[in-house]
Design an enzyme around this catalytic site. Structure first.
Site, PDB file in Angstrom:
ATOM      1  N   PRO A 168      34.830   7.156  26.814  1.00 36.81           N
ATOM      2  CA  PRO A 168      34.272   6.707  28.143  1.00 36.81           C
ATOM      3  C   PRO A 168      35.276   5.791  28.981  1.00 36.81           C
ATOM      4  CG  PRO A 168      32.808   5.849  26.615  1.00 36.81           C
ATOM      5  CD  PRO A 168      33.893   6.452  25.810  1.00 36.81           C
ATOM      6  N   CYS A 169      36.452   5.928  29.018  1.00 34.82           N
ATOM      7  CA  CYS A 169      37.402   5.069  29.584  1.00 34.82           C
ATOM      8  C   CYS A 169      36.975   4.919  31.249  1.00 34.82           C
ATOM      9  CB  CYS A 169      38.824   5.791  29.546  1.00 34.82           C
ATOM     10  SG  CYS A 169      39.070   7.685  29.740  1.00 34.82           S
ATOM     11  N   HIS A 170      36.363   5.824  31.626  1.00 36.05           N
ATOM     12  CA  HIS A 170      35.599   5.438  32.879  1.00 36.05           C
ATOM     13  C   HIS A 170      34.938   4.187  32.911  1.00 36.05           C
ATOM     14  CE1 HIS A 170      32.657   8.221  31.255  1.00 36.05           C
ATOM     15  NE2 HIS A 170      32.118   7.412  31.930  1.00 36.05           N
TER      16      HIS A 170
END
Length: 105
Positions: free
Chosen positions: A53-55
């Site tokens: 989940p780089c977001h």
DNA sequence: CGTCCTGGGAACG
DNA sequence: CGTTCCCAGGACG
């Protein structure tokens, strides 16, 4: 193949509770990295595209930051949408709506 | 070992 | 608040 450094970064990101976000600075600190940019580089390579989940990682100034090597554009829109799904919202100025949603390791 | 890259950060005006 | 300068670090050749 993921480098040790990247694994550390991804692991840390994986610990971010849903609905919360982290900053590159905090993340870098957590991995004991003196530079947030290095972290961004790792995230940019992001071998585990949707898996990581780089977001959920934003800038220290509570801005959305970049996404997939872009500081603006459609991809950033995607990032905002994903975060919105998790309850994380940003104001019109691109700043995090709820600073309390910043996860501190 | 040297070079280029980085989704950033902090400082200053 | 906007602009500028900077460091640190990692990946790669």
């Amino acid at each position: 193949m993921p480098t040790l450094f990247q694994q550390r970064v991804y692991e840390a990101i994986g610990r971010i509770p849903k609905g919360q976000v982290t900053t590159y600075a905090l993340l870098a600190r957590h991995v004991r990295c003196g530079s947030a940019r290095a972290v961004g580089q790792a995230l940019r390579h992001n071998p585990f595209a949707p898996k990581v989940p780089c977001h959920r990682v934003i800038a220290a100034d509570l801005r959305i930051g970049g996404f997939c090597g872009a500081r603006d554009g459609t991809q950033i829109r995607r990032k905002r949408a994903l975060l919105a799904t998790e309850g994380v919202t940003f104001d019109a100025k691109g700043r995090l709506a709820d600073p309390a949603r910043v996860f501190r390791f």
